[in-house]
Scaffold this motif. Structure first.
Motif, PDB file in Angstrom:
ATOM      1  N   PHE A   1       4.777  -7.927 -22.531  1.00  0.00           N
ATOM      2  CA  PHE A   1       6.223  -7.740 -22.429  1.00  0.00           C
ATOM      3  C   PHE A   1       7.015  -8.914 -23.006  1.00  0.00           C
ATOM      4  O   PHE A   1       8.206  -8.798 -23.249  1.00  0.00           O
ATOM      5  N   LEU A   2       6.344 -10.039 -23.270  1.00  0.00           N
ATOM      6  CA  LEU A   2       7.018 -11.197 -23.866  1.00  0.00           C
ATOM      7  C   LEU A   2       6.933 -11.202 -25.394  1.00  0.00           C
ATOM      8  O   LEU A   2       7.584 -12.016 -26.048  1.00  0.00           O
TER       9      LEU A   2
ATOM     10  N   ILE B   1      14.357 -18.807 -18.740  1.00  0.00           N
ATOM     11  CA  ILE B   1      13.515 -18.438 -17.598  1.00  0.00           C
ATOM     12  C   ILE B   1      14.218 -18.806 -16.289  1.00  0.00           C
ATOM     13  O   ILE B   1      14.741 -19.908 -16.147  1.00  0.00           O
ATOM     14  N   GLU B   2      14.197 -17.877 -15.366  1.00  0.00           N
ATOM     15  CA  GLU B   2      14.746 -18.113 -14.032  1.00  0.00           C
ATOM     16  C   GLU B   2      13.589 -18.443 -13.087  1.00  0.00           C
ATOM     17  O   GLU B   2      12.573 -17.744 -13.071  1.00  0.00           O
ATOM     18  N   LEU B   3      13.741 -19.510 -12.318  1.00  0.00           N
ATOM     19  CA  LEU B   3      12.718 -19.885 -11.341  1.00  0.00           C
ATOM     20  C   LEU B   3      12.913 -19.086 -10.063  1.00  0.00           C
ATOM     21  O   LEU B   3      14.044 -18.932  -9.582  1.00  0.00           O
ATOM     22  N   MET B   4      11.817 -18.596  -9.518  1.00  0.00           N
ATOM     23  CA  MET B   4      11.833 -17.894  -8.244  1.00  0.00           C
ATOM     24  C   MET B   4      10.847 -18.620  -7.324  1.00  0.00           C
ATOM     25  O   MET B   4      10.062 -19.445  -7.779  1.00  0.00           O
TER      26      MET B   4
ATOM     27  N   THR C   1      15.214 -12.732 -17.256  1.00  0.00           N
ATOM     28  CA  THR C   1      16.266 -11.758 -16.945  1.00  0.00           C
ATOM     29  C   THR C   1      16.567 -10.847 -18.133  1.00  0.00           C
ATOM     30  O   THR C   1      16.947  -9.692 -17.935  1.00  0.00           O
ATOM     31  N   ALA C   2      16.408 -11.327 -19.359  1.00  0.00           N
ATOM     32  CA  ALA C   2      16.713 -10.525 -20.545  1.00  0.00           C
ATOM     33  C   ALA C   2      15.870  -9.256 -20.613  1.00  0.00           C
ATOM     34  O   ALA C   2      16.314  -8.235 -21.144  1.00  0.00           O
ATOM     35  N   ILE C   3      14.661  -9.311 -20.061  1.00  0.00           N
ATOM     36  CA  ILE C   3      13.778  -8.142 -20.113  1.00  0.00           C
ATOM     37  C   ILE C   3      13.418  -7.626 -18.716  1.00  0.00           C
ATOM     38  O   ILE C   3      12.640  -6.698 -18.575  1.00  0.00           O
TER      39      ILE C   3
END
Length: 91
Positions: free
Chosen positions: A42-43, A54-57, A64-66
């Motif tokens: 998917f990347l 990139i969002e850290l969780m 978030t873009a995908i």
């Protein structure tokens, strides 16, 4: 090992980036882990800018873009996304 025993505050991602065909994650306890980008089909369509947005969780990282992400646990366990295929090696 159950999920609660594996995921701790020490394993929380504090930084993430993509470089040289790998996804890198720095953890709160000072460790770092990297996995090949090809593990995550998917990347494949993202450019360098989008790869590094990139969002850290608490348990992983998210693009978030995908609307896709990966967990630190899956990186440690070597779990590839469905459809992952190693690139052909040049002869």
């Amino acid at each position: 090992m159950n999920s609660l025993a594996f995921e701790t505050d020490d394993m929380r991602p504090v930084r993430a980036w993509c470089l040289d065909g790998e996804v890198h994650v720095a953890l709160a306890d000072g460790r770092a882990i990297a996995t090949p980008i090809w593990w995550y089909p998917f990347l494949s369509e993202l450019d360098d800018k989008a790869l590094n947005d990139i969002e850290l969780m608490y348990e992983g990282i998210w693009w978030t873009a995908i609307d896709e992400g990966i967990s630190v646990k899956s990186m440690f366990l070597g779990i590839k996304a469905p459809g992952a295929k190693a690139p052909e090696k040049a002869a």
